[in-house]
Design an enzyme around this catalytic site. Structure first.
Site, short mmCIF file in Angstrom:
data_model
loop_
_atom_site.label_atom_id
_atom_site.label_comp_id
_atom_site.label_asym_id
_atom_site.label_seq_id
_atom_site.Cartn_x
_atom_site.Cartn_y
_atom_site.Cartn_z
N ASP A 188 -14.88 -3.06 -2.44
CA ASP A 188 -14.86 -2.98 -1.72
C ASP A 188 -16.83 -2.71 -0.44
O ASP A 188 -16.95 -1.97 -0.68
CB ASP A 188 -14.09 -1.75 -1.24
CG ASP A 188 -12.84 -1.73 -2.03
OD1 ASP A 188 -12.92 -3.04 -2.50
OD2 ASP A 188 -12.73 -1.11 -2.43
N ASP A 232 0.64 -1.44 0.26
CA ASP A 232 -0.28 0.36 0.09
C ASP A 232 0.67 1.54 0.26
O ASP A 232 2.15 1.11 1.16
CB ASP A 232 -0.83 0.10 0.78
CG ASP A 232 -1.89 -0.99 0.89
OD1 ASP A 232 -2.27 -1.54 0.25
OD2 ASP A 232 -2.84 -1.67 1.84
#
Length: 242
Positions: A129, A8
């Protein structure tokens, strides 16, 4: 199943967020390429790279990092975060990503997703998500009224053949995968490859996913557990291979 270590990116560094919150950031590597090389050296076959800054800003931020990973690392990687236009998708693919992940755009413009899937085929994936079964967008700051299963079916009908499903309530929490939700998604779209994300703590979580016996669950993304050491990559890969 494949194990995809997560990298990330936030402001040029390799970090992890807790439930996607920008204010709850832990830095693991100042240089993300070091993280990529580490996971490659330990046997990873693919990497999952998220442009967090891009997700919050609505356009790619780490294109140069993608180019460096493509140049220095010998395994493929997928990229998600901030890909709101066709030009963004093309930019990241040209930088060396083997697959790009569309998120917010899959909710707002399915026809564009359909066109991109027709143009780039397996290089297009959609990230779903969800929190409480409903899709979240814009860096997880907005929860829609769209059920995740409904979006998965629309994505399939648009020609996309890979879905990355993240339970945002478990992401970064080391609390285990939401196996019920993953089974529902896999059953809803058996023609689509589903990659699980969010909540892995140990290799036993990988075993639990494998034990769902859904043939189209093809991989699992692991982030914080690898960086914090609660999960061992080789052990997770061994479980996934059973």
């Amino acid at each position: 199943m494949d194990i995809l270590p997560a990298i990330d990116l936030k402001e040029g560094r390799c970090v992890r967020l807790r439930q996607g919150r920008a204010e709850e950031t832990t830095v693991y590597f100042e240089d993300p390429v070091e993280a990529a090389l580490k996971w490659q050296s330990l046997g990873a076959v693919m990497l999952h790279v998220v442009d967090l800054t891009g997700a919050f800003n609505g356009r790619p931020f780490h294109t140069e990092v993608f180019r460096r990973i493509a140049g220095d690392v010998g395994i493929p990687f997928e990229v998600g975060g901030g890909l709101r236009t066709d030009a963004d998708v093309e930019e990241v693919l040209e930088a060396g990503a083997s697959r790009v992940i569309l998120g917010t755009r899959a909710v707002s413009d399915m026809e564009a997703v359909r066109a991109l899937a027709a143009a780039f085929h397996e290089k297009i994936a959609v990230g779903i998500d969800a929190r409480g079964g409903f899709v979240q967008v814009n860096g997880w700051v907005e929860t829609t009224t769209v059920p995740a299963v409904t979006l998965a079916k629309k994505v399939r009908d648009a020609g996309v053949r890979t879905i990355i499903y993240t339970d945002t309530a478990t992401d970064g929490m080391l609390s285990g995968l939401n196996l019920k939700a993953l089974a529902e998604i896999a059953d809803a779209v058996p023609e689509v490859s589903v990659i699980a994300s969010g909540g892995v703590r140990t290799s036993s979580d990988v075993a639990g996913l494998r034990n769902l016996r859904r043939k189209n669950i093809s991989g699992v993304i692991i982030g914080k557990a690898l960086y914090e050491g609660t999960a061992n990559l080789s052990e997770c890969m061994a479980e996934a291979a059973l």
